[in-house]
Design an enzyme around this catalytic site. Structure first.
Site, mmCIF file in Angstrom:
data_model
loop_
_atom_site.group_PDB
_atom_site.id
_atom_site.type_symbol
_atom_site.label_atom_id
_atom_site.label_comp_id
_atom_site.label_asym_id
_atom_site.label_seq_id
_atom_site.Cartn_x
_atom_site.Cartn_y
_atom_site.Cartn_z
ATOM 1 N N LYS A 39 4.652 -47.508 -144.199
ATOM 2 C CA LYS A 39 5.059 -48.087 -145.463
ATOM 3 C C LYS A 39 6.104 -48.979 -145.233
ATOM 4 O O LYS A 39 7.337 -48.527 -144.525
ATOM 5 C CB LYS A 39 5.632 -46.906 -146.370
ATOM 6 C CG LYS A 39 5.831 -47.639 -147.773
ATOM 7 C CD LYS A 39 5.877 -46.463 -148.644
ATOM 8 C CE LYS A 39 7.215 -45.787 -148.667
ATOM 9 N NZ LYS A 39 8.297 -46.274 -149.552
ATOM 10 N N LYS A 68 7.211 -52.568 -155.405
ATOM 11 C CA LYS A 68 7.258 -52.306 -156.946
ATOM 12 C C LYS A 68 7.318 -53.408 -157.884
ATOM 13 O O LYS A 68 8.469 -53.694 -158.666
ATOM 14 C CB LYS A 68 8.433 -51.264 -157.243
ATOM 15 C CG LYS A 68 8.064 -49.941 -156.322
ATOM 16 C CD LYS A 68 9.140 -48.795 -156.735
ATOM 17 C CE LYS A 68 8.893 -47.393 -155.929
ATOM 18 N NZ LYS A 68 9.244 -47.805 -154.336
ATOM 19 N N THR A 130 10.699 -41.091 -159.959
ATOM 20 C CA THR A 130 11.017 -39.751 -160.063
ATOM 21 C C THR A 130 12.593 -39.514 -160.161
ATOM 22 O O THR A 130 13.118 -38.485 -160.541
ATOM 23 C CB THR A 130 10.550 -38.825 -158.735
ATOM 24 O OG1 THR A 130 10.969 -39.642 -157.905
ATOM 25 C CG2 THR A 130 9.269 -38.765 -158.768
HETATM 26 O O1 C5P Z 1 11.965 -39.578 -145.833
HETATM 27 P P1 C5P Z 1 10.948 -39.322 -147.000
HETATM 28 O O2 C5P Z 1 9.767 -38.511 -146.336
HETATM 29 O O3 C5P Z 1 11.716 -38.567 -147.846
HETATM 30 O O4 C5P Z 1 10.671 -40.791 -147.493
HETATM 31 C C1 C5P Z 1 9.756 -40.806 -148.441
HETATM 32 C C2 C5P Z 1 9.365 -42.035 -148.843
HETATM 33 O O5 C5P Z 1 8.839 -42.043 -150.170
HETATM 34 C C3 C5P Z 1 10.670 -43.061 -149.224
HETATM 35 O O6 C5P Z 1 10.320 -44.476 -148.755
HETATM 36 C C4 C5P Z 1 10.870 -43.126 -150.484
HETATM 37 O O7 C5P Z 1 11.591 -44.182 -150.903
HETATM 38 C C5 C5P Z 1 9.511 -42.962 -151.101
HETATM 39 N N1 C5P Z 1 9.400 -42.366 -152.337
HETATM 40 C C6 C5P Z 1 10.050 -40.744 -152.840
HETATM 41 N N2 C5P Z 1 9.794 -40.527 -154.014
HETATM 42 C C7 C5P Z 1 9.145 -41.073 -154.974
HETATM 43 C C8 C5P Z 1 8.635 -42.560 -154.510
HETATM 44 C C9 C5P Z 1 8.748 -43.075 -153.413
HETATM 45 O O8 C5P Z 1 10.563 -40.404 -151.754
HETATM 46 N N3 C5P Z 1 9.004 -40.621 -156.231
#
Ligand code: C5P
Length: 243
Positions: A39, A68, A130
């Site tokens: 991603k 987004k 969120t």
């Molecule tokens: O490091 P981590 O596993 O927390 O990363 C999660 C990814 O998903 C990050 O890129 C974050 O911006 C994204 N994300 C999130 N929660 C959301 C939407 C997107 O953690 N609700």
């Protein structure tokens, strides 16, 4: 339509390349054996430019471009056309851009991918970020819906406009799956494999639990990218899913 995925657990894990340079992103994605999906978020894209997507695709990886998009229909369509021509296969848009913009974006990804000879991407709708709390969303945006109703109605709007799926938190996945059957994709961040720290994620779930609740793919960042051995951490996540 959701992306074509095999039964291999590696197809279900998308590694978030956050907080790193182009060089580090390329090196990490070469280092992790069996990695298929990555991603690219706003930070890496703004720093490294569209080239990061083409370089990752050239390396044989499948790219989730998480920018987004939210704009007027013509601008959404233009951005989605360019993103699909770059080779991104999952692209996020905000559901609250509305049905006309969502349909324009959907038409544009088909054109963009076809013109560049790429696979047609799946658009994923963001419902409510969120970071919003219910009371603040209602007061600042003058909304009367509660959070669950808002998420549910935006997901319905997205599916009716032909969007292929949603991004949702692990806590929303079961209720959204009850309303949206496969192949509507539900891509879920906030995943923490056994033994990893939550960091700033407050509402987390394990990989197998999230898949059982109805996720189609999981976004996992720091538990893999910040691990002492990212290769082993990715393999561990795959094992948790296979078990
Ligand atoms: O490091 P981590 O596993 O927390 O990363 C999660 C990814 O998903 C990050 O890129 C974050 O911006 C994204 N994300 C999130 N929660 C959301 C939407 C997107 O953690 N609700």
């Amino acid at each position: 339509m959701a992306p074509l995925l095999s039964a291999d657990p590696a197809d279900r894990i998308i590694v978030a390349l956050d907080g790193m340079s182009l060089e580090r992103a390329m090196a990490l994605s070469r280092q992790v054996k069996g990695l298929r999906w990555v991603k690219v978020g706003l930070e890496l894209f703004v720093q490294a430019g569209p080239e990061v997507v083409t370089q990752l695709c050239d390396q044989g990886l499948r790219v989730f471009l998480d920018l987004k998009f939210h704009d007027i229909p013509a601008t959404m369509a233009g951005a989605c056309r360019r993103a699909s021509a770059l080779g991104a296969e999952l692209i996020t848009v905000h559901a609250c851009a509305g049905s006309v913009a969502l349909q324009a974006a959907q038409d544009a990804v088909s054109e963009g991918a076809e013109s560049a000879g790429r696979r047609k991407p799946t658009l994923l709708a963001v419902t409510v970020l969120t970071s919003w709390e219910e009371w603040r969303m209602q007061r600042e945006l003058a909304l009367t819906q509660c959070m669950d109703e808002r998420v549910s109605s935006l997901a319905q709007l997205a599916e009716a406009a032909g969007i292929g799926g949603c991004v949702c938190s692990p806590l929303e996945v079961a209720s959204l799956r009850a309303e949206h059957v496969e192949p509507f994709a539900l891509v879920t961040p906030g995943i923490r494999p056994a033994g990893s720290v939550s960091a700033d994620q407050a509402r987390v779930m394990g990989p197998a639990e999230a898949m059982a609740a109805g996720s189609s793919q999981l976004v996992i960042g720091r538990p893999i990218t910040k691990a002492a051995d990212p290769n082993a951490a990715f393999a561990h996540c795959c094992q948790e899913l296979a078990a």
